[in-house]
Design a protein around this motif. Structure first.
Motif, short mmCIF file in Angstrom:
data_model
loop_
_atom_site.label_atom_id
_atom_site.label_comp_id
_atom_site.label_asym_id
_atom_site.label_seq_id
_atom_site.Cartn_x
_atom_site.Cartn_y
_atom_site.Cartn_z
N HIS A 204 0.82 -1.21 0.00
CA HIS A 204 0.00 0.00 0.00
C HIS A 204 0.86 1.26 0.00
O HIS A 204 0.43 2.31 -0.51
CB HIS A 204 -0.93 -0.01 1.21
CG HIS A 204 -1.98 -1.08 1.14
ND1 HIS A 204 -3.01 -1.06 0.22
CD2 HIS A 204 -2.16 -2.22 1.86
CE1 HIS A 204 -3.79 -2.12 0.39
NE2 HIS A 204 -3.29 -2.85 1.37
N SER A 208 0.42 4.13 -2.78
CA SER A 208 0.20 5.54 -2.43
C SER A 208 1.21 6.44 -3.13
O SER A 208 0.85 7.52 -3.64
CB SER A 208 0.31 5.72 -0.91
OG SER A 208 -0.67 4.95 -0.24
N CYS A 225 -5.25 11.44 7.26
CA CYS A 225 -3.87 10.94 7.43
C CYS A 225 -3.23 11.55 8.67
O CYS A 225 -2.57 10.85 9.45
CB CYS A 225 -3.04 11.27 6.19
SG CYS A 225 -3.60 10.47 4.68
#
Length: 255
Positions: A204, A208, A225
């Motif tokens: 991931h 990203s 985030c």
């Protein structure tokens, strides 16, 4: 009786709340529940002498924490304990996607697990009440007898996954690593979580970065985030504080 029920209710609430967050293992949560009961008790000096509140609340917190860990595991694919991480690995082995798609694509499996929790608790109550003395006597079995049995079950389980001796030797090697870590006093939980979650985090992380064109700012630009980063820092600090308290408590108990 009423004191025990209220203590169990408080312990269950503590276990359910803490079970949703990574790092708060059942062993830590039991100390939290015990500390809460001791703080609110009118006779805290009697704790350690068999007070029902000091027994019921930690046990209820332990059970609540273990079962609450299935919520982030099944809903988000995030394991909160080493046991949950191993369950996640098992789901991956059988091609079951841990996360929201688990309930839509494999609803029969997900709801079977939920139903098994209810059935398991009922069976636990039925079996434990009349057989509690028998279970207690199992602790009297010498480890020289119990150890080989456990080792045999582990080896058979490792071999049965892919019928490969490589898996067996891997289990033995990591068993030795775990033994060394335990004798040295090193925590095993971070190793298990890192071993299971490491590949997922890398996957991931790369996705990203590809989506942001290689910019690291993607991890701090969005509010969600930033919230998770702050929560992560807070949880690390809380875990350090809790582990220090647990270590001090264990040191006091040993003396």
């Amino acid at each position: 009786m009423a004191k025990g029920l209220w203590a169990s209710a408080r312990g269950t609430a503590i276990g359910l709340a803490t079970g949703l967050f990574p790092g708060l293992l059942p062993s830590v949560v039991t100390f939290i529940a015990y500390d809460v009961e001791k703080r609110i008790s009118k006779t805290p000096e009697k704790f350690g002498t068999g007070m029902i509140e000091g027994v019921a609340s930690p046990e209820a917190a332990n059970n609540g924490n273990c079962q609450a860990g299935f919520i982030p595991l099944f809903a988000l694919g995030i394991p909160t304990t080493p046991i949950a991480a191993m369950l996640l690995a098992s789901l991956m082995i059988y091609g079951l996607p841990a996360g929201p798609m688990l309930f839509t694509q494999h609803g029969d499996f997900a709801w079977t697990v939920v139903a098994s929790m209810y059935i398991g608790n009922v069976m636990l109550l039925i079996l434990n009440l009349p057989l509690v003395g028998l279970w207690a006597r199992l602790c009297l079995i010498p480890y020289r007898i119990l150890g080989p049995i456990i080792l045999g079950v582990v080896i058979v389980g490792a071999y049965s996954i892919r019928n490969s001796m490589f898996d067996v030797w891997t289990s033995i090697i990591f068993g030795l690593v775990g033994y060394v870590m335990k004798t040295r006093g090193w925590p095993i939980a971070p190793l298990i979580l890192g071993f299971i979650l490491g590949p997922l985090m890398e996957q991931h992380f790369r996705a990203s970065l590809q989506g942001s064109g290689g910019s690291m700012l993607i991890f701090v630009q969005r509010p969600i985030c930033a919230v998770f980063i702050v929560l992560g820092v807070v949880l690390i600090l809380m875990s350090q504080n809790l582990w220090s308290k647990v270590s001090k408590q264990e040191a006091c108990d040993s003396t």
